[in-house]
Design a protein around this motif. Structure first.
Motif, PDB file in Angstrom:
ATOM      1  N   TYR A   1       0.794  -1.380   0.039  1.00  0.00           N
ATOM      2  CA  TYR A   1       0.216   0.071  -0.033  1.00  0.00           C
ATOM      3  C   TYR A   1       1.018   1.177  -0.052  1.00  0.00           C
ATOM      4  CZ  TYR A   1      -4.129  -2.785   0.609  1.00  0.00           C
ATOM      5  OH  TYR A   1      -5.221  -3.967   0.731  1.00  0.00           O
TER       6      TYR A   1
ATOM      7  N   GLU B   1       2.050   4.459  -4.920  1.00  0.00           N
ATOM      8  CA  GLU B   1       1.431   5.467  -5.382  1.00  0.00           C
ATOM      9  C   GLU B   1      -0.164   5.367  -5.842  1.00  0.00           C
ATOM     10  OE1 GLU B   1       3.634   7.991  -8.066  1.00  0.00           O
ATOM     11  OE2 GLU B   1       5.243   8.429  -6.570  1.00  0.00           O
TER      12      GLU B   1
ATOM     13  N   TYR C   1      -2.205   3.714  -4.541  1.00  0.00           N
ATOM     14  CA  TYR C   1      -3.236   3.581  -3.356  1.00  0.00           C
ATOM     15  C   TYR C   1      -3.205   5.136  -2.779  1.00  0.00           C
ATOM     16  CZ  TYR C   1      -3.207  -1.605  -4.210  1.00  0.00           C
ATOM     17  OH  TYR C   1      -3.314  -2.734  -4.460  1.00  0.00           O
ATOM     18  N   PRO C   2      -4.513   5.310  -2.436  1.00  0.00           N
ATOM     19  CA  PRO C   2      -4.586   6.696  -1.700  1.00  0.00           C
ATOM     20  C   PRO C   2      -4.528   6.350  -0.111  1.00  0.00           C
ATOM     21  CG  PRO C   2      -6.781   5.800  -2.257  1.00  0.00           C
ATOM     22  CD  PRO C   2      -5.717   4.958  -2.876  1.00  0.00           C
ATOM     23  N   PHE C   3      -4.404   5.214   0.223  1.00  0.00           N
ATOM     24  CA  PHE C   3      -4.406   4.886   1.957  1.00  0.00           C
ATOM     25  C   PHE C   3      -2.985   4.076   2.137  1.00  0.00           C
ATOM     26  CE2 PHE C   3      -7.849   2.769  -0.359  1.00  0.00           C
ATOM     27  CZ  PHE C   3      -7.239   1.353  -0.266  1.00  0.00           C
ATOM     28  N   GLU C   4      -2.626   3.784   3.075  1.00  0.00           N
ATOM     29  CA  GLU C   4      -1.634   2.980   3.700  1.00  0.00           C
ATOM     30  C   GLU C   4      -1.693   2.388   5.024  1.00  0.00           C
ATOM     31  OE1 GLU C   4       1.784   5.853   4.042  1.00  0.00           O
ATOM     32  OE2 GLU C   4       0.734   7.155   5.267  1.00  0.00           O
TER      33      GLU C   4
ATOM     34  N   THR D   1      -5.419   7.321   5.541  1.00  0.00           N
ATOM     35  CA  THR D   1      -5.351   7.869   4.236  1.00  0.00           C
ATOM     36  C   THR D   1      -3.986   8.707   4.161  1.00  0.00           C
ATOM     37  OG1 THR D   1      -6.452   9.754   5.042  1.00  0.00           O
ATOM     38  CG2 THR D   1      -7.834   8.280   3.716  1.00  0.00           C
ATOM     39  N   LYS D   2      -3.283   8.854   2.976  1.00  0.00           N
ATOM     40  CA  LYS D   2      -2.298   9.612   2.682  1.00  0.00           C
ATOM     41  C   LYS D   2      -2.450  11.013   2.883  1.00  0.00           C
ATOM     42  CE  LYS D   2      -0.271   5.897   0.112  1.00  0.00           C
ATOM     43  NZ  LYS D   2       0.497   5.374  -1.376  1.00  0.00           N
TER      44      LYS D   2
ATOM     45  N   ASP E   1      -1.654  13.466   1.163  1.00  0.00           N
ATOM     46  CA  ASP E   1      -1.977  14.117  -0.174  1.00  0.00           C
ATOM     47  C   ASP E   1      -3.562  14.403  -0.359  1.00  0.00           C
ATOM     48  OD1 ASP E   1       0.602  14.346  -0.629  1.00  0.00           O
ATOM     49  OD2 ASP E   1       0.651  12.317  -2.204  1.00  0.00           O
ATOM     50  N   TYR E   2      -4.342  13.628   0.477  1.00  0.00           N
ATOM     51  CA  TYR E   2      -5.779  13.703   0.298  1.00  0.00           C
ATOM     52  C   TYR E   2      -6.287  14.215   1.553  1.00  0.00           C
ATOM     53  CZ  TYR E   2      -4.439  10.220  -3.523  1.00  0.00           C
ATOM     54  OH  TYR E   2      -3.730   9.627  -4.388  1.00  0.00           O
TER      55      TYR E   2
ATOM     56  N   THR F   1      -9.192  16.683   0.594  1.00  0.00           N
ATOM     57  CA  THR F   1     -10.400  16.163  -0.005  1.00  0.00           C
ATOM     58  C   THR F   1     -11.187  15.779   1.226  1.00  0.00           C
ATOM     59  OG1 THR F   1      -8.956  15.828  -1.818  1.00  0.00           O
ATOM     60  CG2 THR F   1     -11.311  14.588  -1.845  1.00  0.00           C
TER      61      THR F   1
END
Length: 264
Positions: free
Chosen positions: A57, A60, A62-65, A77-78, A80-81, A84
């Protein structure tokens, strides 16, 4: 069980859990769910599987980890989001602690376990309200009483919610005080001619010798006159003028002595 069979079960456990799961929690939950199996999974297997999940995860795509935060593993969530997600959660997402609450929380985080009296001795003000708000938000908890002090006052410490709130796994992950202070050290400013908008000052700065050009006995000095203008004074010229004045005074003194010795 093979790791490829264990990984999906670990993923769903972390995803569905309302609280962070430790590796030991995952071992127990999976072994309980497959209780009929003779071969039980080990902690080493789970940790290896979790490492594989983290690597998966981190891509890049995936928007989460999967991160260890708040004392266990979570899907997060990463960063970068985050903006949002703020649109979805509104004011709740953007809610902040007051400066007084942050100050109190920082003291508890670095000095825990600590009593209210000790907190107030450091802050210099009453901290009842801040402590109450931090307790309501479950960022701190009452960890016991100090048996050594009169009245056996309550002792406060940070909670797992605190670690989750700040994205750390334990109080040991807090930045060291020396590191925080080091970031606040202000470095000296290097002044260059192009930094000045005033042409006269810029030209004066440009005329100054560089470190390589400086030699003994050839040094310039910057001064500001009564009109506020920047001027350059050659120190060697000043010293020459001083020497000439000194010679003139010496000659005048000699003449006066001769006149006294040879009266007309």
């Amino acid at each position: 069980m093979e790791l490829s069979e264990i990984i999906p079960h670990i993923e769903v456990l972390i995803f569905a859990s309302e609280k962070p799961l430790t590796s030991l929690d995952i071992v127990e939950l999976i072994n309980n769910s497959f209780g009929f199996l003779e071969e039980r999974i080990s902690l080493d297997q789970v940790e290896t599987a979790v490492e594989g999940i983290r690597e998966k995860y981190s891509a890049e795509f995936y928007p989460f980890e999967v991160r260890e935060s708040g004392g266990g593993w979570q899907f997060l969530t990463k960063k970068d989001y985050h903006k949002t997600i703020a649109q979805l959660n509104g004011d709740k997402f953007l809610k902040r602690l007051s400066n007084a609450a942050l100050e109190t929380l920082a003291i508890i985080g670095y000095k825990q376990p600590i009593t209210k009296g000790e907190i107030e001795a450091i802050r210099g003000v009453n901290s009842d309200y801040s402590i109450q708000k931090l307790l309501e938000k479950e960022l701190i908890l009452i960890s016991g009483r100090n048996e050594q002090l009169p009245g056996k006052p309550l002792v406060y410490a940070t909670s797992k919610t605190f670690m989750d709130y700040f994205g750390i796994n334990s109080a040991a992950d807090l930045p060291k005080i020396k590191e925080v202070l080091a970031e606040q050290i202000v470095e000296g400013t290097i002044i260059r001619p192009e930094d000045f908008t005033d042409t006269q000052i810029a030209n004066a700065m440009a005329e100054l010798p560089t470190d390589e050009e400086l030699i003994e006995g050839d040094v310039s000095d910057l001064k500001v006159n009564e009109e506020g203008e920047l001027i350059i004074t050659e120190l060697n010229e000043s010293s020459d003028d001083s020497n000439e004045n000194a010679d003139d005074e010496s000659n005048n003194l000699s003449n006066d002595v001769e006149d006294e010795n040879n009266p007309q």
